[in-house]
Design a protein around this motif. Structure first.
Motif, PDB file in Angstrom:
ATOM      1  N   UNK A  62     -69.139 -17.676 -32.531  1.00  0.00           N
ATOM      2  CA  UNK A  62     -68.339 -16.491 -32.225  1.00  0.00           C
ATOM      3  C   UNK A  62     -67.058 -16.433 -33.057  1.00  0.00           C
ATOM      4  N   UNK A  63     -66.920 -17.358 -33.990  1.00  0.00           N
ATOM      5  CA  UNK A  63     -65.761 -17.347 -34.878  1.00  0.00           C
ATOM      6  C   UNK A  63     -65.913 -16.203 -35.880  1.00  0.00           C
ATOM      7  N   UNK A  64     -64.799 -15.629 -36.312  1.00  0.00           N
ATOM      8  CA  UNK A  64     -64.836 -14.614 -37.360  1.00  0.00           C
ATOM      9  C   UNK A  64     -63.715 -14.874 -38.350  1.00  0.00           C
ATOM     10  N   UNK A  65     -63.911 -14.379 -39.544  1.00  0.00           N
ATOM     11  CA  UNK A  65     -62.928 -14.619 -40.601  1.00  0.00           C
ATOM     12  C   UNK A  65     -62.413 -13.276 -41.113  1.00  0.00           C
ATOM     13  N   UNK A  66     -61.133 -13.195 -41.459  1.00  0.00           N
ATOM     14  CA  UNK A  66     -60.575 -11.942 -41.978  1.00  0.00           C
ATOM     15  C   UNK A  66     -61.248 -11.539 -43.288  1.00  0.00           C
ATOM     16  N   UNK A  67     -61.591 -10.272 -43.396  1.00  0.00           N
ATOM     17  CA  UNK A  67     -62.159  -9.725 -44.633  1.00  0.00           C
ATOM     18  C   UNK A  67     -60.995  -9.116 -45.424  1.00  0.00           C
ATOM     19  N   UNK A  68     -60.291  -9.968 -46.163  1.00  0.00           N
ATOM     20  CA  UNK A  68     -59.056  -9.537 -46.820  1.00  0.00           C
ATOM     21  C   UNK A  68     -59.330  -8.564 -47.965  1.00  0.00           C
TER      22      UNK A  68
END
Length: 419
Positions: A62-68
């Motif tokens: 359920x982790x997500x990463x910023x789409x910079x």
């Protein structure tokens, strides 16, 4: 974020969140590769769901990463649309204005007539030349009128235009003390609070990065003494908003302007103590560790602000207890700039040598700090940096019977003699 209904443009479909269908403010990607707005997907996950809303795949994480990259594209698009919208509004206001007309326009604005249209004319007039900027800045009562508008109007579009004119004429005002008295004068508490409230509103809800950066430039210009810095910092919500704007997810120009403003208003001790309470050290650590693409200027300002807050016991405690932050500072000692080196070494010297904090010393060793200090002493650094570096090495020499034993220190740079 701007809305397409306001600008009469089509929003690219991949700028929209698959859940809310609104333009994403903080795009993040799940392990499935689908990108959502952070608020929407967080609400979805907090509701107990364990699938990707778009694909219905069960999430392995359920982790997500910023789409910079996408966030930057959205910001560029938003700013370009806003610029086009401003130009459209400006052109519809018959932008060519003669100096002889300024007096008439000012009188009409004071009479509450066609304020938005007139502001557009003033903006176009100021953009034509530096001479026009100076003409407006020196025009009797013009700046006072604009500041008065800031204290009495809560329309974002209107406030943006007022700030834009003030920023365009800022370098021509000359006497920032007079501007400070207008915006922060104590004999009109309600007016000064309303002025700051309008600026804070624009800082939070401004449609473009440029307008929010304009607010920060304006604040920095009037925060010219300890009293004014304190008055700005005491505005409820203002200091906390500046700390939020330092976040990595914001536009680089906004981050830099926020850091610059924080440095300008943080000279009073009470302000720095508030920053420590607002966990500014954690935000600075994120900048120093996660901002690989951060500009030299941003890194310099982040280190400068960190140097300021670690001058207090509470700030030093937060810094020394955050090993990742100590390591981040150590990693910025070299290969950034001479100013960055000086700020970084000053921070480390203060906590490791002056106040002998053992946690900070441990973190320096674990981040291979000794090698960097030795290399720094052999570089073309300033005498002050070299002296502080020597003091740091003495700390580890004194502790040579502990984990800091330099006699067992292995390096291929055998020509470097620390003592």
């Amino acid at each position: 974020m701007v809305r397409d209904v306001d600008l009469y443009v089509t929003v690219p479909s991949f700028f929209r969140c698959p859940i809310s269908l609104d333009v994403m403010k903080s795009p993040v990607s799940l392990c499935t590769g689908v990108t959502y707005d952070r608020t929407s997907i967080q609400r979805w996950l907090d509701s107990g769901n364990n699938t990707c809303p778009a694909t219905m795949q069960v999430l392995n994480s359920k982790e997500f990463v910023p789409n910079r990259t996408l966030q930057r594209l959205i910001q560029i698009w938003s700013d370009s649309v806003q610029t086009q919208n401003d130009r459209r509004a400006d052109s519809s206001a018959n932008s060519v204005v003669a100096r002889e007309e300024i007096e008439v326009l000012v009188k009409e604005m004071r009479a509450q007539k066609e304020k938005i249209d007139h502001l557009s004319k003033f903006i176009c007039f100021a953009k034509e030349s530096e001479e026009n900027c100076e003409f407006l800045a020196k025009f009797d009562g013009f700046v006072e009128m604009l500041v008065g508008f800031l204290g009495g109007d809560k329309d974002i579009n209107f406030i943006e235009r007022v700030v834009k004119i003030l920023v365009l004429t800022l370098n021509k005002v000359g006497d920032y003390k007079a501007l400070r008295l207008l915006m922060l004068k104590q004999d009109n508490d309600i007016g000064s609070r309303d002025c700051m409230s309008s600026l804070l509103l624009l800082l939070k809800q401004g449609r473009s990065v440029n307008s929010r950066v304009g607010v920060l430039k304006l604040i920095e210009a009037v925060a010219i003494d300890a009293e004014s810095k304190q008055m700005v910092a005491e505005k409820e919500g203002f200091l906390l908003e500046l700390v939020k704007l330092v976040g990595l997810e914001n536009d680089p120009s906004l981050i830099e302007a926020s850091l610059s403003c924080l440095i300008a208003i943080s000279m009073p001790k009470r302000v720095r103590m508030k920053l420590i309470n607002f966990k500014v050290i954690g935000e600075l650590r994120k900048l120093l560790t996660g901002g690989q693409n951060a500009s030299v200027s941003i890194i310099e300002k982040a280190l400068k602000l960190l140097e300021m807050v670690t001058s207090f016991r509470g700030g030093r405690a937060d810094f020394c207890n955050d090993a990742a932050c100590v390591e981040a500072v150590m990693n910025r000692v070299l290969k950034v700039s001479s100013d960055a080196t000086e700020h970084a070494v000053m921070i480390l010297w203060s906590v490791c040598y002056l106040f002998r904090d053992r946690d900070a010393q441990d973190a320096v060793v674990k981040s291979n700090g000794l090698t960097k200090i030795l290399l720094l002493m052999q570089s073309n650094c300033s005498p002050g940096v070299r002296q502080m570096s020597g003091d740091l090495l003495k700390i580890f020499r004194v502790n040579s019977k502990s984990n800091y034993c330099l006699s067992s220190y292995e390096t291929k740079t055998t020509h470097i003699m620390p003592f």
